[in-house]
Design a protein around this motif. Structure first.
Motif, PDB file in Angstrom:
ATOM      1  N   GLU A  57       0.868  -1.180   0.000  1.00 46.38           N
ATOM      2  CA  GLU A  57       0.000   0.000   0.000  1.00 46.38           C
ATOM      3  C   GLU A  57       0.897   1.220   0.000  1.00 46.38           C
ATOM      4  N   ALA A  58       0.566   2.210  -0.827  1.00 49.31           N
ATOM      5  CA  ALA A  58       1.390   3.412  -0.876  1.00 49.31           C
ATOM      6  C   ALA A  58       0.600   4.570  -1.473  1.00 49.31           C
ATOM      7  N   ALA A  59       1.117   5.766  -1.214  1.00 48.67           N
ATOM      8  CA  ALA A  59       0.542   6.992  -1.771  1.00 48.67           C
ATOM      9  C   ALA A  59       1.518   7.585  -2.779  1.00 48.67           C
ATOM     10  N   HIS A  60       0.979   8.399  -3.673  1.00 49.44           N
ATOM     11  CA  HIS A  60       1.820   9.160  -4.595  1.00 49.44           C
ATOM     12  C   HIS A  60       0.999  10.270  -5.220  1.00 49.44           C
ATOM     13  N   SER A  61       1.670  11.153  -5.901  1.00 54.26           N
ATOM     14  CA  SER A  61       1.040  12.124  -6.784  1.00 54.26           C
ATOM     15  C   SER A  61       1.928  12.201  -8.010  1.00 54.26           C
ATOM     16  N   LEU A  62       1.337  12.539  -9.125  1.00 57.27           N
ATOM     17  CA  LEU A  62       2.097  12.569 -10.373  1.00 57.27           C
ATOM     18  C   LEU A  62       2.237  14.004 -10.862  1.00 57.27           C
ATOM     19  N   PRO A  63       3.474  14.485 -10.960  1.00 57.71           N
ATOM     20  CA  PRO A  63       3.701  15.858 -11.417  1.00 57.71           C
ATOM     21  C   PRO A  63       3.484  15.970 -12.921  1.00 57.71           C
ATOM     22  N   ASP A  64       3.468  17.172 -13.387  1.00 60.93           N
ATOM     23  CA  ASP A  64       3.439  17.469 -14.828  1.00 60.93           C
ATOM     24  C   ASP A  64       2.163  17.020 -15.522  1.00 60.93           C
ATOM     25  N   LEU A  65       1.087  16.895 -14.764  1.00 61.97           N
ATOM     26  CA  LEU A  65      -0.210  16.607 -15.371  1.00 61.97           C
ATOM     27  C   LEU A  65      -1.000  17.906 -15.471  1.00 61.97           C
ATOM     28  N   PRO A  66      -1.994  17.958 -16.346  1.00 58.78           N
ATOM     29  CA  PRO A  66      -2.786  19.187 -16.460  1.00 58.78           C
ATOM     30  C   PRO A  66      -3.456  19.538 -15.127  1.00 58.78           C
ATOM     31  N   GLU A  67      -3.632  20.816 -14.901  1.00 66.45           N
ATOM     32  CA  GLU A  67      -4.286  21.284 -13.678  1.00 66.45           C
ATOM     33  C   GLU A  67      -5.653  20.620 -13.539  1.00 66.45           C
ATOM     34  N   GLY A  68      -5.931  20.131 -12.344  1.00 66.29           N
ATOM     35  CA  GLY A  68      -7.202  19.481 -12.078  1.00 66.29           C
ATOM     36  C   GLY A  68      -7.221  17.981 -12.349  1.00 66.29           C
ATOM     37  N   HIS A  69      -6.162  17.438 -12.962  1.00 60.21           N
ATOM     38  CA  HIS A  69      -6.121  15.986 -13.207  1.00 60.21           C
ATOM     39  C   HIS A  69      -6.102  15.269 -11.865  1.00 60.21           C
ATOM     40  N   GLN A  70      -6.955  14.271 -11.696  1.00 66.24           N
ATOM     41  CA  GLN A  70      -7.089  13.601 -10.395  1.00 66.24           C
ATOM     42  C   GLN A  70      -5.783  12.983  -9.904  1.00 66.24           C
ATOM     43  N   CYS A  71      -4.927  12.562 -10.795  1.00 65.35           N
ATOM     44  CA  CYS A  71      -3.680  11.914 -10.354  1.00 65.35           C
ATOM     45  C   CYS A  71      -2.602  12.918  -9.951  1.00 65.35           C
ATOM     46  N   SER A  72      -2.861  14.209 -10.169  1.00 65.20           N
ATOM     47  CA  SER A  72      -1.897  15.204  -9.700  1.00 65.20           C
ATOM     48  C   SER A  72      -2.045  15.439  -8.201  1.00 65.20           C
ATOM     49  N   ARG A  73      -3.177  15.023  -7.632  1.00 64.45           N
ATOM     50  CA  ARG A  73      -3.383  15.138  -6.191  1.00 64.45           C
ATOM     51  C   ARG A  73      -2.813  13.895  -5.498  1.00 64.45           C
ATOM     52  N   VAL A  74      -2.443  14.031  -4.243  1.00 59.52           N
ATOM     53  CA  VAL A  74      -1.960  12.880  -3.473  1.00 59.52           C
ATOM     54  C   VAL A  74      -3.106  11.884  -3.338  1.00 59.52           C
ATOM     55  N   HIS A  75      -2.817  10.646  -3.660  1.00 60.14           N
ATOM     56  CA  HIS A  75      -3.805   9.567  -3.565  1.00 60.14           C
ATOM     57  C   HIS A  75      -3.068   8.252  -3.337  1.00 60.14           C
ATOM     58  N   GLY A  76      -3.805   7.214  -2.997  1.00 61.05           N
ATOM     59  CA  GLY A  76      -3.174   5.944  -2.682  1.00 61.05           C
ATOM     60  C   GLY A  76      -3.646   4.812  -3.564  1.00 61.05           C
ATOM     61  N   HIS A  77      -2.860   3.735  -3.561  1.00 59.98           N
ATOM     62  CA  HIS A  77      -3.184   2.519  -4.307  1.00 59.98           C
ATOM     63  C   HIS A  77      -2.816   1.299  -3.477  1.00 59.98           C
ATOM     64  N   SER A  78      -3.475   0.211  -3.773  1.00 59.88           N
ATOM     65  CA  SER A  78      -3.085  -1.109  -3.292  1.00 59.88           C
ATOM     66  C   SER A  78      -2.343  -1.763  -4.456  1.00 59.88           C
ATOM     67  N   TYR A  79      -1.032  -1.697  -4.421  1.00 55.77           N
ATOM     68  CA  TYR A  79      -0.205  -2.177  -5.526  1.00 55.77           C
ATOM     69  C   TYR A  79      -0.020  -3.681  -5.487  1.00 55.77           C
ATOM     70  N   ALA A  80       0.049  -4.274  -6.668  1.00 49.56           N
ATOM     71  CA  ALA A  80       0.458  -5.665  -6.831  1.00 49.56           C
ATOM     72  C   ALA A  80       1.662  -5.664  -7.763  1.00 49.56           C
ATOM     73  N   VAL A  81       2.720  -6.347  -7.354  1.00 48.09           N
ATOM     74  CA  VAL A  81       3.935  -6.463  -8.160  1.00 48.09           C
ATOM     75  C   VAL A  81       4.158  -7.938  -8.430  1.00 48.09           C
ATOM     76  N   GLU A  82       4.256  -8.293  -9.702  1.00 55.01           N
ATOM     77  CA  GLU A  82       4.514  -9.682 -10.095  1.00 55.01           C
ATOM     78  C   GLU A  82       5.916  -9.785 -10.683  1.00 55.01           C
ATOM     79  N   VAL A  83       6.678 -10.726 -10.164  1.00 52.48           N
ATOM     80  CA  VAL A  83       7.996 -11.028 -10.714  1.00 52.48           C
ATOM     81  C   VAL A  83       7.854 -12.318 -11.513  1.00 52.48           C
ATOM     82  N   HIS A  84       8.168 -12.250 -12.804  1.00 49.06           N
ATOM     83  CA  HIS A  84       8.058 -13.404 -13.702  1.00 49.06           C
ATOM     84  C   HIS A  84       9.454 -13.929 -14.008  1.00 49.06           C
ATOM     85  N   LEU A  85       9.642 -15.218 -13.812  1.00 48.92           N
ATOM     86  CA  LEU A  85      10.926 -15.869 -14.089  1.00 48.92           C
ATOM     87  C   LEU A  85      10.749 -16.859 -15.223  1.00 48.92           C
TER      88      LEU A  85
END
Length: 126
Positions: free
Chosen positions: A11-39
């Motif tokens: 679980e982590a938070a982030h915000s994404l810079p350089d997006l147009p003003e008002g873009h929802q991902c430019s605000r701080v928000h969180g995700h439940s991340y899944a990371v898969e390692v494939h061998l």
């Protein structure tokens, strides 16, 4: 050729810079991340019939837990914390830190922010 994979979650938070003003991902928000390692392995299976024991991926799980879980990813990565950058970071971390027997190699890493989105990173193959 045999392929296996293991999923890790954080679980982590982030915000994404350089997006147009008002873009929802430019605000701080969180995700439940899944990371898969494939061998992948194109050689003989290791006893008792493994590509590799999943326990060999424990150092990666510890790294994710210790450095990414419940963090602000903007303070963890040197790049904007997109799924694409996370997938590349995790791929290179695995290549640099996991000690896998020959001929096992990291095929790709997949990062999902949501149940319906993902980014993958891996080597370009011929």
């Amino acid at each position: 050729m045999h392929r296996i994979g293991k999923q890790f979650r954080f679980e982590a938070a982030h915000s994404l810079p350089d997006l147009p003003e008002g873009h929802q991902c430019s605000r701080v928000h969180g995700h439940s991340y899944a990371v898969e390692v494939h061998l992948v392995s194109d050689g003989e299976l290791h006893r008792p019939g493994f590509v590799v024991d999943f326990a060999e991926l424990a150092p990666f799980g510890a790294h994710v837990r210790d450095h990414f879980d419940h963090r602000d990813l903007n303070t963890v990565l040197d790049a904007p914390p997109t799924s694409e950058h996370l997938a590349a970071y995790f791929y290179h971390w695995c290549c640099d830190h996991l000690r896998l027997p020959e001929p096992v190699r990291i095929e790709k890493v997949r990062v999902s922010e949501t149940a319906s989105t993902f980014a993958e990173y891996g080597p370009v193959l011929p």
